[in-house]
Scaffold this active site. Structure first.
Site, PDB file in Angstrom:
ATOM      1  CB  CYS A   4      -3.243  -2.387  -6.470  1.00 55.56           C
ATOM      2  SG  CYS A   4      -1.673  -2.465  -6.653  1.00 55.56           S
ATOM      3  CB  CYS A   7      -3.783  -5.829  -7.872  1.00 50.42           C
ATOM      4  SG  CYS A   7      -2.906  -6.194  -6.438  1.00 50.42           S
ATOM      5  CG  HIS A  46      -1.935  -5.205  -2.416  1.00 46.71           C
ATOM      6  ND1 HIS A  46      -1.528  -4.345  -3.518  1.00 46.71           N
ATOM      7  CD2 HIS A  46      -1.690  -4.474  -1.607  1.00 46.71           C
ATOM      8  CE1 HIS A  46      -1.383  -3.144  -3.242  1.00 46.71           C
ATOM      9  NE2 HIS A  46      -1.545  -3.329  -1.963  1.00 46.71           N
ATOM     10  CG  ASN A  87      12.179   3.900  -5.257  1.00 47.54           C
ATOM     11  OD1 ASN A  87      13.491   3.920  -4.871  1.00 47.54           O
ATOM     12  ND2 ASN A  87      11.894   3.940  -6.339  1.00 47.54           N
ATOM     13  CG  HIS A 100       7.332  -1.964  -7.714  1.00 48.91           C
ATOM     14  ND1 HIS A 100       6.589  -1.139  -6.986  1.00 48.91           N
ATOM     15  CD2 HIS A 100       8.307  -0.974  -8.074  1.00 48.91           C
ATOM     16  CE1 HIS A 100       6.816   0.223  -6.844  1.00 48.91           C
ATOM     17  NE2 HIS A 100       8.085   0.292  -7.631  1.00 48.91           N
ATOM     18  CG  HIS A 102      12.687  -0.121  -9.827  1.00 54.03           C
ATOM     19  ND1 HIS A 102      12.139   0.634 -10.902  1.00 54.03           N
ATOM     20  CD2 HIS A 102      12.013   0.047  -8.565  1.00 54.03           C
ATOM     21  CE1 HIS A 102      11.078   1.258 -10.283  1.00 54.03           C
ATOM     22  NE2 HIS A 102      11.189   1.167  -8.872  1.00 54.03           N
TER      23      HIS A 102
END
Ligand code: AMP
Ligand code: ZN
Length: 114
Positions: A4, A7, A46, A87, A100, A102
């Site tokens: 990842c 990660c 994760h 997203n 994540h 933004h």
């Protein structure tokens, strides 16, 4: 998760421009900024996307929003306003499969979200 990207960024194996870090959260500048301020905030564990949030890991999301508020103040965008967005999956155009958020700001953003 070994393959990842985020990660690896959290582990320092891939360089990033850090703007904030604590026990649970890592935040860094997006490599392809879409606004004068474009920062990604990720959990240090994760989680594939916001679709994977459960009673067991939802504290990470609360913590991420706490960090985002701090970061926005530090970056000087809190007063004028900004956007926090995530997203999910194919239709959501999620390209990195590690949760994540933004943080976008520093200019008037587009009204349309779609
Ligand atoms: P998303 O399309 O919502 O999955 O967002 C992934 C974001 O990660 C995009 O805005 C990319 O520009 C950003 N990104 C990809 N690789 C890197 C990297 N190595 N360092 C910083 N940001 C990255
Ligand atoms: Zn990951």
């Amino acid at each position: 998760m070994s393959d990842c990207l985020f990660c690896k960024i959290i582990a320092g194996e891939i360089p990033s421009t850090k703007v904030y870090e604590d026990e649970f959260v890592y935040a860094f500048k997006d490599i392809n900024p879409l606004a004068p301020v474009h920062i990604l905030v990720v959990p240090k564990t994760h989680i594939a996307s916001a679709a994977e949030i459960t009673a067991e890991n939802s504290a990470y999301v609360a913590h991420i929003f706490e960090a985002a508020a701090k970061i926005a103040k530090e970056q000087g965008i809190a007063e004028d306003g900004y956007r926090v967005a995530t997203n999910i999956g194919e239709n959501g155009c999620q390209s990195v499969k590690h949760l994540h958020f933004h943080i976008l700001g520093g200019r008037k953003l587009n009204e349309t979200m779609g």
